[in-house]
Design a protein around this motif. Sequence first.
Motif, mmCIF file in Angstrom:
data_model
loop_
_atom_site.group_PDB
_atom_site.id
_atom_site.type_symbol
_atom_site.label_atom_id
_atom_site.label_comp_id
_atom_site.label_asym_id
_atom_site.label_seq_id
_atom_site.Cartn_x
_atom_site.Cartn_y
_atom_site.Cartn_z
ATOM 1 N N GLY A 96 -0.174 -0.771 -5.094
ATOM 2 C CA GLY A 96 -1.421 0.107 -4.749
ATOM 3 C C GLY A 96 -2.853 -0.232 -4.786
ATOM 4 N N ASN A 126 0.876 -1.211 -0.035
ATOM 5 C CA ASN A 126 -0.126 -0.165 0.080
ATOM 6 C C ASN A 126 1.016 1.357 -0.091
ATOM 7 N N TRP A 180 -4.395 7.217 -11.259
ATOM 8 C CA TRP A 180 -3.717 7.509 -10.091
ATOM 9 C C TRP A 180 -3.584 9.049 -10.201
ATOM 10 N N GLU A 203 -5.591 0.611 -2.505
ATOM 11 C CA GLU A 203 -6.248 1.783 -2.941
ATOM 12 C C GLU A 203 -7.044 1.800 -3.906
ATOM 13 N N LEU A 213 4.901 4.602 -8.076
ATOM 14 C CA LEU A 213 3.919 3.799 -8.928
ATOM 15 C C LEU A 213 4.592 3.793 -10.269
#
Length: 380
Positions: free
Chosen positions: A283, A43, A211, A286, A237
Motif C-alpha cells: 500500500g 497497490n 489505514w 496510497e 493489509l
Amino acid sequence: MLGANNHLSHLPSLSLSLSVARSHSLNVFLPSPFIYSSLLILNPLKHSSKFEPLSLSLIMAPAALRINTKPVYEIPKLVHDNSKPVIENPKPVCVMDASTSLGQSLVERLLNKGYTVHAAAYNYGEINGLKKLSSENKRLKLFKSDPFSYRSILDAMRGCYGLFYMFEESTYDEFVVDMEVRATHNVLEACAHTDTIERVVFTSSVTAVVWKENRKNTSVFEEKDWSEPNFCRKFKLWHALAKTLSEKTAWALAMDRGLDMVSINAGLLTGSGLSASSPYLKGAPEMYEDGVLVTVDTDFLVDSHIAVYETPSAFGRHMCFNRTVCRPEDAVKLAKMISPSAPRAPASDELRVIEQRIQNMKLNRIMVEFASGRHLELLD
C-alpha cells in the motif's frame, strides 16, 4: 501543516513515473522498488478483475509555491558517549525479541549506557553477534525465548525493571496476525506477573495508525488515530492488521493489569535489511498519495525507545519517524535505498509534491529533552 514538509520551496524539474500493479485478490509479488521505477509495485486499494499496470504521473506544484523542509522541531543529533552511562547504576531491563535487527541494536545501546540487559531471542541462532558480546560483557545475559512458552518469557524477565518488546516477521498473512496477537497477550500477562517490572515500551507501527476507510477526511494523523481492522482485512493489509490488533491487545491488558506502558509507532525502518518485500510497503503508493509515507533510521528509533523509557512524563503512543516521503526527490532516495541496482526512472516535466498529513511532535519534544539530558531531572 506540520512536520518536515510544512512550507513550499522550489524543486528541480524532475520527472518520474510510477507503475502500480492492481489486483482484486491483492496477492501481488514485490519484485522491485515500490515507487518511482518502471517496475511493478503493490497497490491494494485499486480493484480490478485482473493484473493491470497503472501508470501514475506525479505532477509537481508550480515553482512559485515554495517548499521549505525545515521541521517544526529541530532534533539535535545525539552524540553517544560510550565511556559512561547517562543513569548511574541503571536497573536491569529485558529486550524481547533480541533476534530482530532493532532488538540487537537496542541491546548494544543499552549496554553502552550502563544497563544490565536480558536479551530474549525468539530465533536464538540469529544472535551470533550478541553471543560474542556476552562473552565480553558480563552485563549481557542471553535467553532463548518462545512467545508461546509462558515460562520462558517469565524466566527472561525475572529481575528486570523494564521491558522493551517488539515482534517482527519477514512476511505477514492471517496466520502471522493471529500469532503476533497471541504473543503480545502472553508477554503482557507475564509482565503483570513480574513484580519488578516498572515500565513496558511496546514497539508498534505507523501502519497501526493510517489505514481506514475515510482516511481522506483526516487532516493530520496523530497518536489518537487508529487503523481500522475491517479495512485492513478487506485489502489484506496484514502488517497493518497485526500491528493494530496486537497494540490494542497490549493497551487493553496494560490498563486492566495496571501496567505502565508506552508505545512507539515506528515508520518504515531503513537500513541494510530494507527491501521491496518489506510487509510495511504494502500500500506504499496510497501512503505516498495520502502524505503519510514516513521512515525512521535505526539510531533514531533506538534512541526513541530509550527516551520514552527514561522519561517519567512519557505516556501513551508516540509516532516515530525522522524522514517524510512527500517530494519526488525523497521518493527517489527511498527507491534507491530499497533497490540500488534498479533502472533510473524516466524524466518528465511535472511532478507532484504531496502535503504531509502526519505529525510526531509529541515524540520530538521528548527527544529534545533526551538529547540535552533534561529528561532525567524528574527520575529518582
